[in-house]
Design a protein around this motif. Structure first.
Motif, mmCIF file in Angstrom:
data_model
loop_
_atom_site.group_PDB
_atom_site.id
_atom_site.type_symbol
_atom_site.label_atom_id
_atom_site.label_comp_id
_atom_site.label_asym_id
_atom_site.label_seq_id
_atom_site.Cartn_x
_atom_site.Cartn_y
_atom_site.Cartn_z
ATOM 1 N N GLN A 238 0.849 -1.185 0.000
ATOM 2 C CA GLN A 238 0.000 0.000 0.000
ATOM 3 C C GLN A 238 0.887 1.237 0.000
ATOM 4 O OE1 GLN A 238 -2.526 -0.673 3.473
ATOM 5 N NE2 GLN A 238 -4.134 -1.491 2.151
ATOM 6 N N LEU A 239 0.459 2.235 -0.754
ATOM 7 C CA LEU A 239 1.228 3.467 -0.887
ATOM 8 C C LEU A 239 0.391 4.651 -0.434
ATOM 9 C CD1 LEU A 239 2.660 2.855 -4.483
ATOM 10 C CD2 LEU A 239 3.794 2.411 -2.307
ATOM 11 N N VAL A 240 1.037 5.579 0.269
ATOM 12 C CA VAL A 240 0.361 6.799 0.695
ATOM 13 C C VAL A 240 1.217 7.981 0.283
ATOM 14 C CG1 VAL A 240 -0.484 8.144 2.639
ATOM 15 C CG2 VAL A 240 -0.750 5.656 2.638
ATOM 16 N N ALA A 241 0.666 8.805 -0.596
ATOM 17 C CA ALA A 241 1.355 10.016 -1.047
ATOM 18 C C ALA A 241 0.947 11.175 -0.152
ATOM 19 C CB ALA A 241 1.005 10.314 -2.498
ATOM 20 N N SER B 157 8.115 -4.374 1.856
ATOM 21 C CA SER B 157 9.285 -3.533 1.690
ATOM 22 C C SER B 157 9.364 -3.022 0.260
ATOM 23 C CB SER B 157 10.546 -4.350 2.012
ATOM 24 O OG SER B 157 11.700 -3.624 1.666
ATOM 25 N N LEU B 158 9.854 -1.791 0.124
ATOM 26 C CA LEU B 158 10.001 -1.202 -1.212
ATOM 27 C C LEU B 158 11.269 -1.648 -1.919
ATOM 28 C CD1 LEU B 158 8.868 2.537 -0.965
ATOM 29 C CD2 LEU B 158 7.752 0.646 -2.153
ATOM 30 N N ASP B 159 12.050 -2.494 -1.243
ATOM 31 C CA ASP B 159 13.368 -2.858 -1.766
ATOM 32 C C ASP B 159 13.336 -3.394 -3.190
ATOM 33 O OD1 ASP B 159 15.050 -4.120 1.243
ATOM 34 O OD2 ASP B 159 14.254 -2.170 0.675
ATOM 35 N N HIS B 160 12.241 -4.055 -3.568
ATOM 36 C CA HIS B 160 12.213 -4.700 -4.882
ATOM 37 C C HIS B 160 11.221 -4.056 -5.835
ATOM 38 C CE1 HIS B 160 14.888 -7.722 -3.356
ATOM 39 N NE2 HIS B 160 14.103 -7.920 -2.334
ATOM 40 N N THR C 279 13.607 16.441 -8.314
ATOM 41 C CA THR C 279 14.566 15.384 -8.005
ATOM 42 C C THR C 279 13.868 14.259 -7.256
ATOM 43 O OG1 THR C 279 16.375 16.988 -7.825
ATOM 44 C CG2 THR C 279 16.753 14.806 -6.903
ATOM 45 N N ILE C 280 13.994 13.049 -7.780
ATOM 46 C CA ILE C 280 13.419 11.887 -7.111
ATOM 47 C C ILE C 280 14.513 11.177 -6.319
ATOM 48 C CG2 ILE C 280 13.791 10.307 -9.055
ATOM 49 C CD1 ILE C 280 11.035 9.062 -8.389
ATOM 50 N N SER C 281 14.144 10.676 -5.167
ATOM 51 C CA SER C 281 15.093 9.935 -4.332
ATOM 52 C C SER C 281 14.328 8.932 -3.502
ATOM 53 C CB SER C 281 15.898 10.884 -3.433
ATOM 54 O OG SER C 281 15.038 11.558 -2.536
ATOM 55 N N ARG C 282 15.060 8.033 -2.856
ATOM 56 C CA ARG C 282 14.389 7.043 -2.034
ATOM 57 C C ARG C 282 15.245 6.702 -0.828
ATOM 58 N NH1 ARG C 282 12.868 2.367 -5.696
ATOM 59 N NH2 ARG C 282 12.228 1.381 -3.738
ATOM 60 N N ASP C 283 14.558 6.315 0.234
ATOM 61 C CA ASP C 283 15.207 5.840 1.448
ATOM 62 C C ASP C 283 14.554 4.509 1.774
ATOM 63 O OD1 ASP C 283 16.154 5.287 3.977
ATOM 64 O OD2 ASP C 283 16.009 7.340 4.673
ATOM 65 N N ASN C 284 15.156 3.436 1.330
ATOM 66 C CA ASN C 284 14.545 2.126 1.524
ATOM 67 C C ASN C 284 14.456 1.743 3.001
ATOM 68 O OD1 ASN C 284 14.113 1.816 -1.197
ATOM 69 N ND2 ASN C 284 15.874 0.480 -1.547
ATOM 70 N N ALA C 285 15.348 2.273 3.811
ATOM 71 C CA ALA C 285 15.284 1.986 5.247
ATOM 72 C C ALA C 285 14.008 2.557 5.858
ATOM 73 C CB ALA C 285 16.509 2.551 5.950
#
Length: 124
Positions: free
Chosen positions: A3-6, A28-31, A69-75
């Motif tokens: 599930q995603l929440v923007a 997890s968003l890892d994959h 700029t797009i970025s991610r923090d998988n943690a």
């Protein structure tokens, strides 16, 4: 089930900045590659930006290159969209979406999971 929440949308003046967040739960968003799309009133949904699961691949629409700029923090299971130098034409509901795999596609049909959208309004 992913599930995603923007969140992070707001009213901002032209030239201003916002940071949108896409927080995931249930998995997890890892994959997952994550994409941001937007839809303005009376217009079709359009691609904004996307990022691969490791952050190594990014894509931008020509209309936002150099400003977003797009970025991610998988943690933190979160993907961000930093939006600078906002213009009135950036006004739209912004959606984040996820697809399994590392490659960030620009086509919305490639994404299986969608968040609910967050409103960005750029106006003086």
């Amino acid at each position: 089930q992913l599930q995603l929440v923007a969140s992070g949308g707001a009213l901002v003046q032209p030239g201003g900045s916002l940071r949108l967040s896409c927080a995931a739960s249930g998995s997890s968003l890892d994959h997952y590659a994550i994409g941001w799309f937007r839809q303005a009133p009376g217009k079709e949904r359009e691609f904004v930006s996307a990022i691969g699961w490791d952050g190594g691949s990014t894509l931008y629409a020509d209309s936002v290159k150099g400003r977003f700029t797009i970025s991610r923090d998988n943690a933190k299971n979160t993907v961000y969209l930093q939006m600078n130098s906002l213009k009135p034409e950036d006004t739209a509901v912004y959606y984040c979406a996820a697809r399994t795999g590392n490659f960030p596609y620009t086509s919305g049909v490639s994404y299986r999971y969608w968040g609910q959208g967050t409103q960005v309004t750029v106006s003086s």
